[in-house]
Design an enzyme around this catalytic site. Structure first.
Site, PDB file in Angstrom:
ATOM      1  N   TYR A  25       0.842  -1.198   0.000  1.00 27.45           N
ATOM      2  CA  TYR A  25       0.000   0.000   0.000  1.00 27.45           C
ATOM      3  C   TYR A  25       0.875   1.244   0.000  1.00 27.45           C
ATOM      4  O   TYR A  25       0.693   2.176   0.762  1.00 27.45           O
ATOM      5  CB  TYR A  25      -0.944  -0.018   1.217  1.00 27.45           C
ATOM      6  N   GLN A  28       2.253   3.092  -5.501  1.00 24.77           N
ATOM      7  CA  GLN A  28       1.334   2.498  -6.482  1.00 24.77           C
ATOM      8  C   GLN A  28       0.160   1.802  -5.803  1.00 24.77           C
ATOM      9  O   GLN A  28      -0.984   1.885  -6.264  1.00 24.77           O
ATOM     10  CB  GLN A  28       2.069   1.498  -7.378  1.00 24.77           C
ATOM     11  N   GLN A  86       9.822  -8.416  -3.460  1.00 21.17           N
ATOM     12  CA  GLN A  86       8.788  -9.232  -4.106  1.00 21.17           C
ATOM     13  C   GLN A  86       9.096 -10.726  -4.103  1.00 21.17           C
ATOM     14  O   GLN A  86       8.216 -11.551  -3.874  1.00 21.17           O
ATOM     15  CB  GLN A  86       8.570  -8.747  -5.546  1.00 21.17           C
ATOM     16  N   HIS A 108       5.848  -3.524 -12.851  1.00 22.08           N
ATOM     17  CA  HIS A 108       7.203  -3.391 -13.408  1.00 22.08           C
ATOM     18  C   HIS A 108       7.704  -4.820 -13.640  1.00 22.08           C
ATOM     19  O   HIS A 108       7.419  -5.718 -12.847  1.00 22.08           O
ATOM     20  CB  HIS A 108       8.093  -2.636 -12.416  1.00 22.08           C
ATOM     21  N   GLY A 134       2.471   7.022  -8.036  1.00 22.91           N
ATOM     22  CA  GLY A 134       1.158   6.640  -7.537  1.00 22.91           C
ATOM     23  C   GLY A 134       0.246   7.801  -7.178  1.00 22.91           C
ATOM     24  O   GLY A 134      -0.949   7.764  -7.465  1.00 22.91           O
ATOM     25  N   GLU A 227      19.998  28.199 -10.574  1.00 27.64           N
ATOM     26  CA  GLU A 227      20.314  27.965 -11.982  1.00 27.64           C
ATOM     27  C   GLU A 227      20.314  26.485 -12.345  1.00 27.64           C
ATOM     28  O   GLU A 227      19.848  26.096 -13.409  1.00 27.64           O
ATOM     29  CB  GLU A 227      21.698  28.560 -12.322  1.00 27.64           C
ATOM     30  N   SER A 252      15.094  32.542 -24.294  1.00 32.39           N
ATOM     31  CA  SER A 252      15.652  33.630 -25.105  1.00 32.39           C
ATOM     32  C   SER A 252      16.471  33.062 -26.260  1.00 32.39           C
ATOM     33  O   SER A 252      16.885  31.903 -26.225  1.00 32.39           O
ATOM     34  CB  SER A 252      16.555  34.506 -24.228  1.00 32.39           C
TER      35      SER A 252
END
Ligand code: NAD
Ligand code: MG
Length: 331
Positions: A25, A28, A86, A108, A134, A227, A252
């Protein structure tokens, strides 16, 4: 031109009667779970006991179960855990609870493409990968729009895998933005390449190097920050809106001339050769092996790099300046 698919190309009814378990949770996970629920899909969230996300998911109206229970109950298991976690969670809590005809899905392709997860032949294996973080997947959905997604089929056991993946993409709002078909291999390799060379690796080094060059030459760090870091967003917004041309129209003529003449001296043949080398390391699995081993060994190098980068002077200057911006905003 590759074909984009939209709402009318996908059939959400294919998810009727199915229970989708969103495992994880985080960025994503919360977006997929809430969007699917609002699309009328029966969703449960799988989290490990003790997870701080349990209270959050429940407060947002979702049913939460331990991962193994969620996987057992569900017809569709979407794994939205950090990639490095995972494999273990799949092996311990998901694989034992997969049944023939279930759908196993990812956002993925890393673990499938590099063989960290090897699903049984009798389940569909698909990917639905939003091309955005997400919180954006959730916010655009609530605004009636959607983040474009990639979708792919790795294994089609039911004969319906492709239509099912498109239905899921519709459920999270992806077909509102448009979805594009790919393969696990293509998504994994291009995703890793993009984040390493352009989006994260390339951009971070470009920003830091520009900042260091100015500061080392005696200019004020605050100016160097504006910058080389702050203005990146202004430029990128224009590029995303209308390509490089729109950005070059808006800057420019001096800036545009500097772009054409100096840019190619920053990204040189040497840099391009390195890009090819990095792509090879991705394709051959060398990067994946390195990342997997780093995790297995307790992330010594990863932790050290995180600390060193957090101590970079640009981060110190940035903290002070951004605090001033928010003070200015409140006034
Ligand atoms: P995340 O880190 O935001 O969230 C992962 C969640 O998993 C955590 O919030 C937690 O609920 C759970 N979790 C963490 N450690 C766990 C553990 N040890 N055991 C069980 N559960 C645990 O992850 P994410 O960024 O949402 O990524 C999920 C997947 O989506 C990944 O495959 C990633 O590549 C993919 N993806 C992410 C993005 C993005 O922008 N974040 C975009 C597209 C695809
Ligand atoms: Mg990515």
């Amino acid at each position: 031109m590759a074909r984009m698919y939209y709402d009318s190309d996908a059939n959400l009814d294919l998810l009727n009667g199915k229970t989708v378990a969103i495992v994880g949770y985080g960025s994503q996970g919360h977006a997929h779970a809430l969007n699917l629920k609002d699309s009328g899909v029966n969703v449960i969230v799988g989290l490990y006991e003790g997870s701080r996300s349990i209270a959050k998911a429940e407060a947002e109206g979702l049913t939460v179960k331990p991962v193994a229970d969620a996987a057992k109950l569900a017809d569709w298991i979407m794994i939205l855990l950090p990639d490095e976690v995972q494999k273990r969670v799949y092996a311990e809590d998901i694989a034992p609870n997969l049944e023939a005809g279930n759908v196993l899905s990812f956002a993925h392709g890393f673990n499938i493409n590099f063989g960290q997860i090897v699903p049984p032949a009798e389940v569909d294996v698909v990917m639905v990968a939003p091309k955005g973080p997400g919180h954006l997947v959730r916010r655009t959905y609530t605004e009636g729009q959607g983040v474009p997604c990639l979708f792919a089929v790795y294994q089609d056991a039911t004969g319906q895998a492709r239509d099912l993946a498109m239905a899921y993409a519709k459920g999270i709002g992806g077909t509102r933005g448009g979805i594009l078909e790919t393969t696990f291999r293509e998504e994994t390799e291009t995703d890793l390449f993009g984040e390493q060379v352009v989006l994260c690796g390339g951009l971070s080094e470009l920003i830091k190097s520009g900042f260091e060059t100015l500061v080392n030459a005696g200019y004020q760090p605050e100016l160097a920050y504006f910058e080389c870091l702050h203005e990146v967003k202004l430029i990128v917004d224009l590029v995303v809106e209308g390509g490089l041309a729109k950005m070059r129209d808006s800057i420019s003529n001096t800036a545009e001339y500097g772009d054409y003449t100096r840019g190619p001296r920053i990204i040189t043949d040497e840099t391009r050769a390195e890009m090819t080398k990095i792509l090879k390391e991705i394709q051959t699995g060398q990067f994946a092996r390195e990342f997997v081993l780093e995790n297995q060994s307790g992330n010594a190098g990863f932790t050290a790099m995180r600390r060193r980068e957090a101590e970079h002077p640009i981060e110190e200057v940035g903290k002070d300046l951004r605090a001033m911006f928010s003070w200015l905003k409140k006034v």
